[in-house]
Design a protein around this motif. Structure first.
Motif, short mmCIF file in Angstrom:
data_model
loop_
_atom_site.label_atom_id
_atom_site.label_comp_id
_atom_site.label_asym_id
_atom_site.label_seq_id
_atom_site.Cartn_x
_atom_site.Cartn_y
_atom_site.Cartn_z
N ASN A 44 -8.43 -0.53 -10.26
CA ASN A 44 -7.99 0.79 -9.68
C ASN A 44 -7.73 0.80 -8.22
O ASN A 44 -7.63 1.53 -7.45
CB ASN A 44 -9.13 1.92 -9.87
N ARG A 68 -4.74 5.10 -1.02
CA ARG A 68 -6.08 5.99 -1.32
C ARG A 68 -5.40 6.57 -2.52
O ARG A 68 -4.70 7.81 -2.66
CB ARG A 68 -6.25 6.95 -0.37
N HIS A 70 -6.15 8.15 -6.22
CA HIS A 70 -7.00 9.02 -7.41
C HIS A 70 -6.29 10.07 -8.01
O HIS A 70 -4.80 9.98 -8.00
CB HIS A 70 -8.05 9.79 -6.13
#
Length: 158
Positions: A73, A126, A128
């Protein structure tokens, strides 16, 4: 009055015919030589233009970027130079999708003083569940071909 030809008259007529034929052949040969000279000049101009274009390409940098998945991820924005020249003063502006790239990461790494050919720099991202899928960025740099080179990219994260 009868026209009588002597052997010297015949030789003179033959010499005149040979001279005429030689003049005709010389004219054809000169035309071919002129055509060849024009073709050689056009080829020289094309070679000069090609050499100038190659010299210009040697001076140009081609800075680009792409998102790369590292691990499960973890994503990075990879900024790279795939041009033949060296990029100087490389800057990155995020026009859309700023949630993906941290401001501190941009401040720490940019402006990049020098980005050599085939060199890259990774920018932490980042990503998510609520992050945007796409980012719109602008890359700016200077190279030996000139200052103020730029490229705008729409990049998909996944």
């Amino acid at each position: 009055m009868a026209l009588s030809l002597t052997s010297s008259d015949i030789v003179a007529i033959l010499a005149l015919l040979v001279a005429g034929w030689s003049a005709f052949q010389t004219g054809r040969f000169n035309k071919r030589q002129n055509d060849f000279a024009e073709t050689a000049e056009r080829l020289n101009q094309l070679l000069i233009a090609r050499e100038a274009a190659e010299t210009e390409q040697q001076a140009k940098a081609d800075v680009s970027a792409n998102f790369v998945k590292i691990g499960r991820n973890d994503y990075r924005l990879k900024v790279f130079n795939r041009g033949l020249g060296v990029a100087h003063n490389v800057r990155l502006e995020v026009l859309a999708g700023s949630e993906l790239i941290g401001d501190s990461e941009l401040r720490d790494k940019f402006p990049l003083p020098k980005l050599e050919r085939q060199q890259h720099v990774d920018v932490l991202t980042r990503v998510h569940m609520q992050s945007p899928r796409r980012a719109h960025i602008k890359l700016l740099w200077d190279d030996d071909a000139g200052a103020g080179q730029q490229k705008e990219l729409w990049l998909d994260v996944f």
